[in-house]
Design an enzyme around this catalytic site. Structure first.
Site, PDB file in Angstrom:
ATOM      1  N   ASP A   1      26.153 -21.255 -10.537  1.00 21.59           N
ATOM      2  CA  ASP A   1      27.335 -21.879 -11.135  1.00 21.59           C
ATOM      3  C   ASP A   1      28.555 -20.988 -10.887  1.00 21.59           C
ATOM      4  O   ASP A   1      28.974 -20.830  -9.752  1.00 21.59           O
ATOM      5  CB  ASP A   1      27.079 -22.124 -12.621  1.00 21.59           C
ATOM      6  CG  ASP A   1      27.968 -23.206 -13.212  1.00 21.59           C
ATOM      7  OD1 ASP A   1      29.148 -23.285 -12.819  1.00 21.59           O
ATOM      8  OD2 ASP A   1      27.508 -23.965 -14.081  1.00 21.59           O
ATOM      9  N   ASN A   2      29.109 -20.379 -11.909  1.00 25.98           N
ATOM     10  CA  ASN A   2      30.326 -19.577 -11.724  1.00 25.98           C
ATOM     11  C   ASN A   2      30.015 -18.178 -11.204  1.00 25.98           C
ATOM     12  O   ASN A   2      28.959 -17.601 -11.498  1.00 25.98           O
ATOM     13  CB  ASN A   2      31.092 -19.487 -13.044  1.00 25.98           C
ATOM     14  CG  ASN A   2      31.774 -20.795 -13.385  1.00 25.98           C
ATOM     15  OD1 ASN A   2      32.476 -21.366 -12.557  1.00 25.98           O
ATOM     16  ND2 ASN A   2      31.562 -21.288 -14.598  1.00 25.98           N
TER      17      ASN A   2
ATOM     18  N   GLU B   1      32.230 -22.378 -20.739  1.00 20.96           N
ATOM     19  CA  GLU B   1      31.842 -22.687 -19.363  1.00 20.96           C
ATOM     20  C   GLU B   1      32.278 -21.620 -18.378  1.00 20.96           C
ATOM     21  O   GLU B   1      31.575 -21.331 -17.417  1.00 20.96           O
ATOM     22  CB  GLU B   1      32.420 -24.046 -18.957  1.00 20.96           C
ATOM     23  CG  GLU B   1      31.734 -24.700 -17.759  1.00 20.96           C
ATOM     24  CD  GLU B   1      32.164 -24.145 -16.410  1.00 20.96           C
ATOM     25  OE1 GLU B   1      31.387 -24.260 -15.446  1.00 20.96           O
ATOM     26  OE2 GLU B   1      33.282 -23.597 -16.316  1.00 20.96           O
TER      27      GLU B   1
ATOM     28  N   HIS C   1      37.774 -26.339 -18.046  1.00 17.71           N
ATOM     29  CA  HIS C   1      36.595 -26.132 -17.201  1.00 17.71           C
ATOM     30  C   HIS C   1      36.706 -24.722 -16.602  1.00 17.71           C
ATOM     31  O   HIS C   1      36.692 -23.750 -17.339  1.00 17.71           O
ATOM     32  CB  HIS C   1      36.558 -27.240 -16.144  1.00 17.71           C
ATOM     33  CG  HIS C   1      35.241 -27.433 -15.489  1.00 17.71           C
ATOM     34  ND1 HIS C   1      34.944 -28.546 -14.737  1.00 17.71           N
ATOM     35  CD2 HIS C   1      34.131 -26.662 -15.435  1.00 17.71           C
ATOM     36  CE1 HIS C   1      33.707 -28.463 -14.267  1.00 17.71           C
ATOM     37  NE2 HIS C   1      33.202 -27.319 -14.662  1.00 17.71           N
TER      38      HIS C   1
ATOM     39  N   ASP D   1      36.392 -25.457 -10.250  1.00 18.80           N
ATOM     40  CA  ASP D   1      36.800 -24.081 -10.530  1.00 18.80           C
ATOM     41  C   ASP D   1      38.006 -23.726  -9.679  1.00 18.80           C
ATOM     42  O   ASP D   1      38.345 -24.421  -8.708  1.00 18.80           O
ATOM     43  CB  ASP D   1      35.640 -23.124 -10.259  1.00 18.80           C
ATOM     44  CG  ASP D   1      35.843 -21.750 -10.890  1.00 18.80           C
ATOM     45  OD1 ASP D   1      36.717 -21.623 -11.779  1.00 18.80           O
ATOM     46  OD2 ASP D   1      35.136 -20.805 -10.502  1.00 18.80           O
TER      47      ASP D   1
END
Length: 354
Positions: A268-269, A53, A114, A168
């Site tokens: 997302d990231n 992830e 995560h 995050d």
């Protein structure tokens, strides 16, 4: 008269629910299909079968992967297998992923990593911060990386009422970090309701041993977070709003919004190229496919590169797109010495030489 009022209220309620449903499909990009944009020198990373992830890379080329995330509503290829942290040395000619041992006493059976972030102290000690969801709860774990033993020494577990739904983290000190909450609530039903109604209550929190405080709010679903190489700006991905927020870091660690970059995909990231300041983004072209998993129509993957985000006209380049035939549900993309790593929520990971 009473029946008329009741019917009117029912009609209004149903109309509102219908409007929210259509709005959610739009936020998920539920109708979007993609055509592949391939890279020539790529291979799947052996040993990663249940997702990576998030990925973070040290200046010496050691890459850390958080693997095996289980999340309510998301598919999992190994629902009973605990998660872990893998490492890959990108300076090797043929790098391979190895699982890091974790110190005795840490509950590995419920490890559900995560988002991750590394921090190097003045004495060259390397700390690894890991968002963890043991039994779907929310903690931030701090480890010390012991390179000689290829192991992680667990130092601290952090829980706080301002960290109800952590996604995050970006470390800014040995016990200091910013964290995103993708929801205001921790209860699964209330999370769903919050998302469905688009309440925009997600936020960013600053944590230190001295104080914990809310520093930014009003996000649809705050997701990836990172910081500019000069440490002046914090970047936050709002996944369901398809945005990256640029926030200026203040001396008291508060954040002031500077600008918002709109993108046509679920971001997302976020990873930062330390040499250029470019932002590499793992994206989901169609979010509905993540939550309604169909092996015949799997979720697709997308990697964006953003250059000069502080300028009036940032450059956004599509580096990679796959329809799910190779890579499903890309959540992170990060670069080191022209080597690109792409991780996913629950499937494989990709290594490319650019």
């Amino acid at each position: 008269m009473g029946r008329l009022v009741a019917l009117s209220l029912l009609g209004i309620g149903l109309a509102l629910l219908g409007e929210r449903f259509l709005a959610l499909r739009s936020r998920l990009k539920a109708s979007r299909e993609v055509e592949s944009v391939d890279l020539p020198n790529c291979r799947l990373i052996k040993g990663i079968e249940t997702g990576a992830e998030d990925i973070d890379i040290l200046p010496n080329g050691l890459a850390f992967f958080s693997v095996g995330l289980k999340f309510p509503g998301l598919h999992s290829f190994a629902p009973d297998k605990p998660g872990g942290i893998l490492m890959m040395d990108l300076k090797e000619e043929k790098p391979r992923a190895l699982e890091l041992r974790v110190s005795w006493g840490f509950d590995l059976a419920s490890f559900n990593p995560h988002g991750i972030s590394t921090f190097i102290d003045d004495d060259d000690t390397v700390y690894l911060f890991v968002v963890n969801h043991p039994e779907f709860k929310n903690t931030v774990e701090i480890f010390k990386f012991q390179e000689e033993e290829n192991s992680l020494l667990h130092l601290k577990t952090i829980k706080h009422e301002l960290l109800p739904s952590v996604n995050d983290v970006i470390a800014v000190g040995p016990s200091h970090f910013y964290a995103t909450n993708d929801h205001y609530f921790s209860d699964p039903f209330l999370k769903y309701l919050e998302t469905y109604l688009n309440l925009r209550w997600a936020n960013v929190v600053y944590y230190s041993p001295e104080e914990v405080k809310l520093v930014a709010e009003g996000f649809d679903s705050a997701n990836g977070i990172n910081i500019s190489p000069d440490k002046k700006y914090v970047y936050v991905a709002d996944i369901l709003a398809h945005e990256i927020h640029v926030l200026e870091k203040q001396p008291n660690m508060n954040l002031t919004q500077l600008k918002v970059l709109q993108l046509g995909t679920l971001v997302d990231n976020l990873s930062i190229d330390p040499s250029s300041g470019d932002i590499w983004v793992g994206c989901h072209p169609n979010g509905q496919k993540l939550f309604v998993y169909d092996p015949n129509h799997p979720p697709s993957s997308e990697v964006l590169r953003i250059q000069n985000i502080l300028s009036e006209k940032p450059s956004v380049t599509t580096v990679y797109i796959n329809n799910g035939s190779v890579l499903q549900g890309s959540s992170v993309a990060t670069i080191y010495d022209r080597k690109l790593l792409v991780g996913t929520l629950y499937q494989r990971a990709l290594y490319c030489e650019l």
